[in-house]
Design a protein around this motif. Structure first.
Motif, short mmCIF file in Angstrom:
data_model
loop_
_atom_site.label_atom_id
_atom_site.label_comp_id
_atom_site.label_asym_id
_atom_site.label_seq_id
_atom_site.Cartn_x
_atom_site.Cartn_y
_atom_site.Cartn_z
N UNK A 184 68.28 40.24 62.46
CA UNK A 184 68.33 40.84 63.79
C UNK A 184 68.27 42.36 63.65
N UNK A 185 67.82 43.02 64.70
CA UNK A 185 67.79 44.48 64.71
C UNK A 185 68.94 44.97 65.57
N UNK A 186 69.78 45.86 65.04
CA UNK A 186 70.94 46.33 65.80
C UNK A 186 70.53 47.21 66.97
N UNK A 187 71.25 47.09 68.07
CA UNK A 187 71.03 47.99 69.20
C UNK A 187 71.63 49.35 68.87
N UNK A 188 71.34 50.34 69.70
CA UNK A 188 71.89 51.66 69.47
C UNK A 188 73.41 51.64 69.55
N UNK A 189 73.96 50.84 70.49
CA UNK A 189 75.41 50.75 70.62
C UNK A 189 76.04 50.15 69.36
N UNK A 190 75.38 49.16 68.80
CA UNK A 190 75.87 48.53 67.57
C UNK A 190 75.83 49.53 66.42
N UNK A 191 74.76 50.32 66.37
CA UNK A 191 74.65 51.31 65.30
C UNK A 191 75.73 52.38 65.43
#
Length: 208
Positions: free
Chosen positions: A66-73
């Motif tokens: 999965x690719x992390x969202x900006x909030x996750x990053x």
């Protein structure tokens, strides 16, 4: 050196590796996340507690599932106490070259100019990123310079003996005594004169 000034040492152009300075290389976020976690000796469970993200989520990110969202990053950066760009890039691997050059007292390469007497240090090394030299200041007036001294790079000056005055084209003259130092843009016109009865001595380091 421009405008006829004969203080040539700071103007020496050193050869850089082909292509200039290396750019930072891009990496996969998952690969970088795993490298950061491993370096900090964190298990997935420990990283989960620090970041507030599920262990399964971290595992999927690391395995590029999965690719992390900006909030996750943002949570990753805050929890792992890193800067956000570290998730995108990693520095170029630097290999130690083991270079060393020792200059014994009084054994530097002498270079005389009308205003300065340089003792060039660490002259056996080529492609240096810094140019160190000890200088005896003969000049007592800016009139002894035909014009401002200008050259590429930045410069650090440290007073070893006596008292000097640092003259720069955009600032008021600065008087410096033993232990005082200055750091400045060397493309800005500059010159140094001795205020002491005897010639002053300074250590200069110029970026290459």
């Amino acid at each position: 050196m421009e405008n006829g000034v004969t203080d040539v040492y700071p103007s020496i152009a050193l050869t850089r590796s082909e292509g200039g300075e290396s750019k930072v290389g891009s990496v996969n976020i998952g690969e970088q996340l795993k490298a950061i976690r491993t370096k900090n000796k964190l298990t997935l469970e420990e990283a989960s507690k620090l970041t507030g993200l599920a262990k399964s989520t971290l595992s999927k990110i690391e395995n590029e599932q999965i690719s992390p969202t900006f909030m996750v990053m943002q949570k990753l950066a805050a929890g792992l106490e890193i800067d956000l760009p570290q998730l995108f890039t990693k520095p170029k691997t630097v290999l130690a070259t083991g270079r060393r050059d020792i200059t014994k007292a009084g054994e530097g390469k002498q270079q005389l100019t009308p205003t300065y007497e340089h003792e060039l240090l660490s002259t056996q090394l080529s492609n240096k990123k810094m140019l160190p030299y000890r200088t005896c200041i003969h000049s007592r007036s800016f009139d002894e310079y035909k014009d401002w001294v200008r050259h590429e790079g930045e410069e650090f000056l440290y007073v070893l003996e006596g008292q000097v005055q640092l003259l720069t084209e955009f600032y008021e003259p600065a008087t410096l005594s033993v232990g005082d130092s200055a750091y400045y843009d060397a493309t800005m016109g500059h010159a140094v004169i001795s205020l002491s009865e005897k010639d002053a001595h300074i250590l200069w380091i110029t970026s290459a």
